[in-house]
Design a protein around this motif. Structure first.
Motif, PDB file in Angstrom:
ATOM      1  N   TRP A  99      -7.375  -1.591  -8.053  1.00 52.58           N
ATOM      2  CA  TRP A  99      -6.313  -0.775  -7.757  1.00 52.58           C
ATOM      3  C   TRP A  99      -6.572   0.770  -7.738  1.00 52.58           C
ATOM      4  O   TRP A  99      -5.883   1.572  -7.149  1.00 52.58           O
ATOM      5  N   GLN A 100      -7.175   1.296  -8.756  1.00 51.85           N
ATOM      6  CA  GLN A 100      -7.633   2.626  -8.889  1.00 51.85           C
ATOM      7  C   GLN A 100      -8.210   3.327  -7.558  1.00 51.85           C
ATOM      8  O   GLN A 100      -7.463   4.397  -7.206  1.00 51.85           O
ATOM      9  N   GLN A 101      -8.877   2.537  -6.851  1.00 56.18           N
ATOM     10  CA  GLN A 101      -9.429   3.273  -5.604  1.00 56.18           C
ATOM     11  C   GLN A 101      -8.138   3.284  -4.512  1.00 56.18           C
ATOM     12  O   GLN A 101      -8.253   4.410  -3.592  1.00 56.18           O
ATOM     13  N   LEU A 102      -7.487   2.570  -4.565  1.00 66.17           N
ATOM     14  CA  LEU A 102      -6.190   2.785  -3.616  1.00 66.17           C
ATOM     15  C   LEU A 102      -5.316   3.960  -3.703  1.00 66.17           C
ATOM     16  O   LEU A 102      -4.874   4.590  -2.910  1.00 66.17           O
ATOM     17  N   GLY A 103      -5.194   3.965  -5.039  1.00 60.85           N
ATOM     18  CA  GLY A 103      -4.275   5.254  -5.352  1.00 60.85           C
ATOM     19  C   GLY A 103      -4.951   6.602  -5.220  1.00 60.85           C
ATOM     20  O   GLY A 103      -4.376   7.663  -4.563  1.00 60.85           O
ATOM     21  N   ARG A 104      -6.412   6.502  -5.201  1.00 63.14           N
ATOM     22  CA  ARG A 104      -6.997   7.806  -5.157  1.00 63.14           C
ATOM     23  C   ARG A 104      -7.206   8.128  -3.556  1.00 63.14           C
ATOM     24  O   ARG A 104      -7.211   9.318  -3.292  1.00 63.14           O
ATOM     25  N   ILE A 105      -7.446   7.087  -2.822  1.00 58.04           N
ATOM     26  CA  ILE A 105      -7.795   7.090  -1.340  1.00 58.04           C
ATOM     27  C   ILE A 105      -6.414   7.525  -0.785  1.00 58.04           C
ATOM     28  O   ILE A 105      -6.332   8.539   0.054  1.00 58.04           O
ATOM     29  N   GLY A 106      -5.422   7.074  -1.153  1.00 60.89           N
ATOM     30  CA  GLY A 106      -3.882   7.343  -0.621  1.00 60.89           C
ATOM     31  C   GLY A 106      -3.695   8.886  -0.800  1.00 60.89           C
ATOM     32  O   GLY A 106      -3.016   9.426  -0.080  1.00 60.89           O
ATOM     33  N   THR A 107      -3.855   9.335  -2.283  1.00 55.85           N
ATOM     34  CA  THR A 107      -3.650  10.532  -2.699  1.00 55.85           C
ATOM     35  C   THR A 107      -4.287  11.726  -1.486  1.00 55.85           C
ATOM     36  O   THR A 107      -4.038  12.492  -1.185  1.00 55.85           O
ATOM     37  N   ALA A 108      -5.868  11.127  -1.597  1.00 56.04           N
ATOM     38  CA  ALA A 108      -6.558  12.070  -0.842  1.00 56.04           C
ATOM     39  C   ALA A 108      -6.053  12.339   0.758  1.00 56.04           C
ATOM     40  O   ALA A 108      -6.157  13.283   1.323  1.00 56.04           O
ATOM     41  N   ILE A 109      -5.670  10.919   1.177  1.00 55.00           N
ATOM     42  CA  ILE A 109      -5.144  11.276   2.631  1.00 55.00           C
ATOM     43  C   ILE A 109      -3.852  12.024   2.821  1.00 55.00           C
ATOM     44  O   ILE A 109      -3.557  12.814   3.844  1.00 55.00           O
ATOM     45  N   VAL A 110      -2.760  11.812   1.824  1.00 57.86           N
ATOM     46  CA  VAL A 110      -1.696  12.585   1.758  1.00 57.86           C
ATOM     47  C   VAL A 110      -1.906  14.037   1.873  1.00 57.86           C
ATOM     48  O   VAL A 110      -1.407  15.014   2.119  1.00 57.86           O
ATOM     49  N   LEU A 111      -2.638  14.470   0.703  1.00 58.25           N
ATOM     50  CA  LEU A 111      -2.828  15.736   0.426  1.00 58.25           C
ATOM     51  C   LEU A 111      -3.559  16.519   1.432  1.00 58.25           C
ATOM     52  O   LEU A 111      -3.203  17.820   2.110  1.00 58.25           O
ATOM     53  N   SER A 112      -4.655  15.960   2.081  1.00 51.77           N
ATOM     54  CA  SER A 112      -5.418  16.535   2.981  1.00 51.77           C
ATOM     55  C   SER A 112      -4.755  16.900   4.346  1.00 51.77           C
ATOM     56  O   SER A 112      -4.596  17.776   5.086  1.00 51.77           O
ATOM     57  N   THR A 113      -3.710  15.900   4.727  1.00 49.20           N
ATOM     58  CA  THR A 113      -3.034  15.849   5.953  1.00 49.20           C
ATOM     59  C   THR A 113      -1.966  16.781   5.782  1.00 49.20           C
ATOM     60  O   THR A 113      -1.520  17.600   6.727  1.00 49.20           O
ATOM     61  N   CYS A 114      -1.178  16.914   4.683  1.00 50.74           N
ATOM     62  CA  CYS A 114      -0.169  18.000   4.616  1.00 50.74           C
ATOM     63  C   CYS A 114      -0.806  19.267   4.494  1.00 50.74           C
ATOM     64  O   CYS A 114      -0.367  20.487   5.048  1.00 50.74           O
ATOM     65  N   LEU A 115      -1.904  19.362   4.069  1.00 55.37           N
ATOM     66  CA  LEU A 115      -2.534  20.629   3.855  1.00 55.37           C
ATOM     67  C   LEU A 115      -2.729  21.341   5.259  1.00 55.37           C
ATOM     68  O   LEU A 115      -2.788  22.648   5.692  1.00 55.37           O
ATOM     69  N   LEU A 116      -3.699  20.378   5.884  1.00 53.61           N
ATOM     70  CA  LEU A 116      -3.970  20.800   7.407  1.00 53.61           C
ATOM     71  C   LEU A 116      -2.625  20.987   8.427  1.00 53.61           C
ATOM     72  O   LEU A 116      -2.850  21.789   9.162  1.00 53.61           O
ATOM     73  N   ALA A 117      -1.740  20.389   8.098  1.00 52.79           N
ATOM     74  CA  ALA A 117      -0.563  20.445   9.094  1.00 52.79           C
ATOM     75  C   ALA A 117      -0.001  21.723   8.767  1.00 52.79           C
ATOM     76  O   ALA A 117       0.549  22.304   9.786  1.00 52.79           O
ATOM     77  N   LEU A 118       0.106  22.209   7.457  1.00 52.22           N
ATOM     78  CA  LEU A 118       0.509  23.619   7.164  1.00 52.22           C
ATOM     79  C   LEU A 118      -0.126  24.538   7.670  1.00 52.22           C
ATOM     80  O   LEU A 118       0.308  25.802   8.498  1.00 52.22           O
ATOM     81  N   VAL A 119      -1.456  24.358   7.855  1.00 51.65           N
ATOM     82  CA  VAL A 119      -2.720  25.468   8.615  1.00 51.65           C
ATOM     83  C   VAL A 119      -2.141  25.579   9.881  1.00 51.65           C
ATOM     84  O   VAL A 119      -2.111  26.250  10.656  1.00 51.65           O
TER      85      VAL A 119
END
Length: 508
Positions: free
Chosen positions: A114-134
């Protein structure tokens, strides 16, 4: 030995010098019957968990690129500008980078459920929102609408794939496809404590291959927690070489500091990671710490080149070595013709030398001595005005052209372009001393592949060894290279090698 006196209180500089002065290389011993039986289990190839993590990092980068491509098609954009394609690459790179920062590619996380699912999900959300803002600031075509299509597609694809990969890695770990091979030094209660702690981690990639201990069966039982004692510490080096061991764990009580140091001064020459099991309540060491299979360790010695470092260095050797052979082919052909016309005998000369992990290799050279005076065992070093050296041999030795055939050894993987120069197995100094007798811990220079050129050579330490001090200085430069290796250092050494050949001190 990569022990920092600032990190380990007991390893002050004077103590290190004292113990290194006591190092003596023991004669090779035959393995015990139990050790030979254990070796039969280690014939199949294995994968490193760190290597798998690196491969998966690259695969996931490609996966996010493909997901972005599907998202673009899904949104029905009338065109795909170059800037948007570059943005997709940036998004994939940023997602992998954030996942790496969150330790999503660490072997324990990849094996988790389960740990890796939460971490990769967090990475996808953070990177997508950051680049969308840019992208919105830069005026990209409706970035938030595109993100609304990419984000659910990425999550619904990456998370199940991660779960599948995690299950596969756990299965491969249980089946021995992915493992780190470990031997324990020291049996008894401390070894049993370590083993029991390791058993609490069911998905660990650690495989204990056996125990080595000099103590008798009363103080160190023949079997500890189901693992056999395979032999003495004197037999350990040969076993490590044959079984391709990754790590050595000292499981003696840490209060036995003097005995641990005595063992470490013998074992540091091995090209493997060395750790101390931190299972003692009274701990007088203050070293760097890590965890192996969930068990806390004290880091003492790190293998110089592992996994991706070794792969990058090998690719560098193959590519640059192949180019060098093509560019230098006129010199190779001309030298061969000159040798053949100068004196009778073969063009090439092969000599047994020390290779990686003290294995014996055959090194190619152009013949520079008269054929009837050849010295394949290097019992007598070549000196100034040596009558054995031919006219052509004198020139190619001073210019190091005689070493160029070793590029073939590079392509076959026995040598590297850069590394400690390989010495003949039975080489002696001008004072008729073996190199093992001159330099304590001499075999420590074989923790990496030897090279056609090296740090010692470009610093002027090449040619005749008429004093023990010369070999000692070579050894010190070799250790510096091993402990400070980088690809840029290799490039620098190759670049300055031709310059160093202009001043061929001691090359006869």
């Amino acid at each position: 030995m990569t022990v920092d006196p600032a990190d380990v209180r007991i390893f002050d500089r004077e103590t290190i010098r004292t113990f290194q002065a006591e190092i003596r290389v023991q004669n090779p011993t035959s393995l015990s019957p139990s050790a030979r039986r254990a070796l039969r289990q280690f014939g199949k190839p294995i994968l490193s968990s760190r290597l798998v993590g690196g491969l998966y990092r690259g695969a996931e980068f490609v996966q996010f690129l493909l997901i972005g491509g599907f998202a673009i098609a899904w949104t029905g954009l009338p065109r795909t500008p170059v800037s948007l394609v570059l943005g997709l690459a940036a998004l994939a790179f940023l997602t992998v980078a954030v996942a790496d920062i969150l330790h999503s590619y660490d072997p324990p996380k990849l094996r988790s459920r389960w740990q890796q699912l939460g971490r990769i999900g967090t990475a996808i959300v953070l990177s997508t929102c950051l680049l969308a803002l840019v992208w919105s600031v830069l005026g990209f075509v409706d970035p938030w609408f595109w993100v609304a299509s990419y984000l659910p597609l990425a999550l619904s694809t990456a998370l199940p794939f991660r779960a599948l990969v995690g299950a596969s890695i756990r299965r491969w770990t249980r089946n021995g496809v992915i493992e780190r091979r470990v031997v324990l030094v020291g049996g008894g209660g401390a070894a049993e404590t370590f083993i029991r702690q390791l058993e609490r981690e069911p998905d660990s990639d650690i495989r204990i291959c056996g125990i080595f201990d000099d103590r008798d069966d009363r103080r160190s039982p023949p079997i500890v927690a189901g693992y056999p004692k395979l032999g003495s510490i004197g037999e350990l080096a040969e076993f490590v070489q044959l079984a391709k061991i990754d790590m050595l764990v000292v499981t003696l009580p840490l209060k036995a500091e003097r005995r641990i140091l005595s063992i470490l001064k013998t074992l540091w020459i091995l090209p493997i990671d060395i750790r101390l099991a931190a299972s003692s309540a009274t701990m007088n060491f203050r070293a760097r710490r890590s965890r192996v299979g969930g068990v806390e360790m004290l880091d003492v010695v790190d293998r110089p080149m592992t996994d991706w470092d070794a792969i990058v260095k090998r690719l560098f050797d193959v590519v640059v070595g192949s180019v060098a052979l093509v560019v230098l082919s006129p010199i190779l052909v001309g030298t061969a013709i000159a040798i053949k016309l100068d004196t009778p005998g073969p063009v090439f000369f092969r000599q047994k030398r020390h290779g990686f992990n003290n294995e014996t290799i055959n090194v190619w050279k152009f013949r520079s001595l008269r054929h009837d005076m050849a010295d394949p065992t290097a019992k007598k070093l070549v000196t100034r005005n040596d009558p054995r050296v031919t006219r052509v041999g004198r020139f190619i030795r001073r210019s190091s052209i005689d070493e160029l055939p070793q590029l073939f050894n590079v392509l076959t993987g026995e040598l590297s372009l850069v590394g400690p120069r390989p010495h003949a197995v039975h080489a002696v100094s001008s004072e008729n001393e073996t190199f093992l007798e001159i330099v304590d811990g001499y075999l420590g220079r074989h923790k990496v592949k030897p090279g056609v050129t090296g740090w010692a050579q470009v610093k002027g330490w090449r040619g005749e060894i008429d004093r023990g001090e010369k070999l000692q200085r070579r050894f010190e430069h070799d250790l510096y290279y091993i402990e400070n290796w980088s690809l840029l250092l290799d490039v620098y050494i190759l670049a300055v090698t031709p310059i160093s050949l202009v001043r061929p001190q001691g090359a006869y």
